[in-house]
Design a protein around this motif. Structure first.
Motif, PDB file in Angstrom:
ATOM      1  N   GLU A  35      27.017  64.428  75.089  1.00  0.00           N
ATOM      2  CA  GLU A  35      28.376  63.887  75.135  1.00  0.00           C
ATOM      3  C   GLU A  35      28.415  62.531  75.843  1.00  0.00           C
ATOM      4  N   ASN A  39      29.387  58.891  74.199  1.00  0.00           N
ATOM      5  CA  ASN A  39      30.465  58.041  74.729  1.00  0.00           C
ATOM      6  C   ASN A  39      29.962  56.624  74.948  1.00  0.00           C
ATOM      7  N   LYS A  85      39.918  56.964  70.712  1.00  0.00           N
ATOM      8  CA  LYS A  85      39.201  56.788  69.437  1.00  0.00           C
ATOM      9  C   LYS A  85      40.009  57.118  68.187  1.00  0.00           C
ATOM     10  N   GLY A  99      32.790  60.360  69.124  1.00  0.00           N
ATOM     11  CA  GLY A  99      33.849  61.159  69.738  1.00  0.00           C
ATOM     12  C   GLY A  99      35.164  60.990  69.002  1.00  0.00           C
ATOM     13  N   ALA A 104      35.393  65.890  75.809  1.00  0.00           N
ATOM     14  CA  ALA A 104      34.091  66.001  76.464  1.00  0.00           C
ATOM     15  C   ALA A 104      34.185  65.812  77.975  1.00  0.00           C
TER      16      ALA A 104
END
Ligand SMILES: Nc1ncnc2c1ncn2[C@@H]1O[C@H](COP(=O)(O)OP(=O)(O)OP(=O)(O)O)[C@@H](O)[C@H]1O
Ligand SMILES: [Mg+2]
Length: 661
Positions: A35, A39, A85, A99, A104
């Motif tokens: 994760e 990112n 996002k 993502g 997350a």
């Protein structure tokens, strides 16, 4: 799970909701790394430094040079459903970032101590935020270059049940290496560093192409066996690298699938790779493959798996066909003959046979070895007959045609034409009885059969009927479909699976040598073999080096990611120029057998990968040797995985089926 009186229904508090949700997203330290790294990539990072301690169980930190998070947004970034996002549900269908859920960081924060230090592109100073179990503890301005560092410590400190299920630090570290190498393969333009307990495990310089990154991850030796492929059809495209049939592995740990650069797992698409190679590599072997699919965003549902490691493809059938077609065309898989085992053996003798460097024309690259073209024209029956004739010719040559020393050039160094020596020990219960049966019967009859395949029945029948020709008499075996050995026994006949039984033999012989305390004897290689290891193979080697040594391997670290193999177990003839060792390391890496790989697991892997395979032609003395050694083991009826080594048919059963009874 039921209580006497139902409790009132109520909405859970946020902390509980977060912890439950975290359970789905964050399974182990490697999920945190995945994760955080995603990112960073979404933020446009070109430099990534990942540091872990104790396999990530003590701490994980990911440092990037991406666009950063504005100071006032830091708390928001750690809230559930907060994301920069996507803006609406419709965006999910065309998401171009890793993502999109905004879950997350909140999930990680809920089950750890988390600190974020970040400075956004257009801010003078950065900010720092610290949370414990999802609760904000500290928030202050802090200096930093553009980018973000996220540090996660004490993962699962507040969910002890989950913490208990973690593997050893070594196993968790292997999983992290796996995640990092996989993601790094999809992002060659980024620099990746992975440091574990202060030791740099990976340092991948930014490069401009997949082949260059693949070379750094897989090692230059493997790359000699790889070719490019690409194909597009109906708006879908596939491209990547895959190994020629001459380079295969014992499991699928070196197969990677990406959909729009997102690493995914898919049993169906793995099947497509298998299907492309089906006719050109033996069962149980797998090519190395990096498969990149480019699929229009509207045709993929990325929101089907909590860790985003699976996707739903609306056109799965077309994608399947595209992969099969792309691999077959690019690697020229249609041209090679069925079961081209010679390729593996050929590798030892003539390195790079049929291999063209990636820089060359990918389509010209996959040319199969010349002799295989004829394989197309042979139907299965002809092929079988040809195989038998070859084995028989070899046998006759060796015993009548002034052949060299017995066993020379055979799979089994100790193969002898006579009855199997040393198999007569009386204390091996059913085993030794089996030997006696196989040895003591079938002789005349089999002599006729051997001759039938090559020279016609007449004269051979006379020779063997006279019972005077010792060499022919000792040929009581048929190889069927290059996979099974058929032998007459006193009470009927047996069919022996050549792979399963050889696996059993290698396992038990090595086990016996280990139990005797001596370890398996080593044969020194005349020319030591230099092997490049992938990062997870290096890890695996570190955990099982001692076991390999006891098994008879003589291996020296050789700088960087490579080792020098100077000796191999003396029971081995067929180690395919190092593939056997890589296969064992893949198994250890995949099963994650802890800091010290269990001797049994390494032994089982050694036996499985060292054993002759279905598809290999055996000479009669080799079959004889195999049967003798099988019956000399303590458990001759099944291989170490429990699959049968032989099936018996009694005379009674045959008589019944032919209506004689
Ligand atoms: N390394 C980073 N650099 C810049 N922004 C980041 C970074 N990490 C997180 N963020 C910001 O924090 C937000 C929340 O991150 P988080 O990972 O929780 O959600 P996401 O990436 O949007 O979705 P997903 O849950 O699917 O990963 C992101 O949308 C992004 O704006
Ligand atoms: Mg994210």
């Amino acid at each position: 799970m039921s209580t006497a009186r139902p409790s009132p229904i109520r909405v859970l508090d946020n902390a509980t909701i977060d912890r439950i949700a975290a359970g789905e997203v964050i399974e182990r330290p490697a999920s945190v790394v995945k994760e955080l790294v995603e990112n960073a990539l979404d933020a446009g990072a070109r430099n990534l430094r990942i540091q872990i301690r104790e396999g990530g169980l003590a701490s994980i930190s990911v440092e990037d040079d991406g666009h950063g998070i504005p100071q006032h947004d830091l708390p928001l970034a750690c809230e559930r459903h907060a994301t920069s996002k996507i803006g609406s549900a419709a965006d999910i269908t065309r998401v171009g970032t890793y993502g999109f859920r905004g879950e997350a960081l909140a999930s990680i924060a809920a089950v750890s101590r988390l600190a974020i230090l970040s400075r956004a592109e257009d801010e003078e100073v950065g900010g720092q935020l610290a949370l414990v179990g999802g609760e904000i503890e500290r928030r202050e301005p802090a200096p930093r270059n553009r980018g973000t560092t996220v540090t996660v410590s004490d993962l699962f400190f507040n969910t002890p049940a989950r913490r208990k299920y973690m593997g050893t630090p070594a196993a968790e570290q292997r999983a992290i290496v796996g995640i990092v190498t996989t993601t790094a393969l999809a992002c060659p333009e980024t620099r990746w560093r992975l440091i574990a307990d202060g030791v740099t495990l990976l340092d991948l310089a930014p490069v401009d192409s997949l082949p260059s990154r693949a070379r750094d991850v897989l090692g230059p030796a493997v790359m000699e066996h790889m070719a490019r492929f690409e194909k597009d059809e109906g708006g879908l495209a596939v491209a990547g690298l895959a190994s020629r049939p001459t380079w295969t592995r014992g499991n699928r740990s070196q197969q990677w699938l990406f959909v729009n650069r997102r690493p995914i797992r898919s049993a169906a698409l793995a099947q497509a790779i298998a299907q492309a190679y089906r006719d050109v590599i033996p069962a149980g072997r797998h090519p190395v493959a990096l498969v990149f699919l480019q699929i229009p965003a509207g045709e993929v549902d990325v929101n089907v798996h909590p860790a985003k490691s699976e996707v739903r493809l609306l056109l799965e059938r077309s994608v399947f066909a595209l992969i099969v077609g792309g691999l077959r065309d690019g690697l020229n898989l249609r041209r090679a003959g069925p079961f081209e085992m010679a390729g593996v053996a050929g590798e030892a003798g003539e390195p790079g046979a049929g291999a063209t460097p990636l820089a060359g024309d990918p389509l010209a690259a996959g040319r199969g070895p010349a002799g295989h073209v004829g394989g197309d024209r042979l139907d299965r029956r002809d092929e079988l007959l040809a195989g038998l004739a070859e084995a028989e010719h070899d046998y006759l040559q060796r015993h009548f045609g002034g052949g060299g020393a017995t066993g020379e050039g055979t799979l089994f160094p100790g193969a002898r034409a006579g009855t199997g020596g040393g198999a007569g020990g009386g204390d091996r219960a059913g085993g030794s009885r089996g030997v006696a049966e196989v040895e003591g019967t079938a002789l005349g009859v089999q002599g006729r059969q051997v001759a039938t395949g090559s020279a016609g029945p007449g004269p051979a029948l006379e020779t063997s009927a006279a019972g005077e020709e010792p060499a022919l008499r000792s040929a009581p075996f048929w190889q069927l479909h290059r996979t099974y050995i058929c032998a007459q026994t006193r009470g009927g006949l047996v069919l022996i699976d050549q792979h399963n039984s050889h696996e059993r033999i290698l396992y038990n012989e090595a086990q016996r040598a280990l139990a005797a305390g001596a370890g398996v004897p080593t044969q020194q290689l005349l020319f030591p073999v230099h092997l490049e290891l992938s990062p997870d193979q290096v890890q695996a080697f570190q955990t099982c080096a001692a076991q390999l040594e006891r098994l008879g391997f003589l291996i020296q670290p050789f700088g960087g990611q490579s080792v020098l193999v100077q000796g191999i177990p003396s029971s081995l003839k067929n180690w395919a120029a190092g593939q056997l060792l890589l296969d064992i390391l893949d198994d250890v890496a995949e099963t994650g057998v802890g800091r010290n790989a269990g001797q049994d697991a390494v032994l089982a892997s050694f036996a499985c990968h060292g054993a002759i395979r279905a598809g290999e032609i055996l000479t009669v003395p080799e079959m004889q040797n195999l049967v003798d050694r099988l019956f000399a083991t303590d458990l001759p009826l099944s291989c170490p995985h429990g699959r049968p080594t032989l099936i018996q048919f009694s005379l009674e059963e045959l008589e019944k089926r032919f209506g004689r009874r």
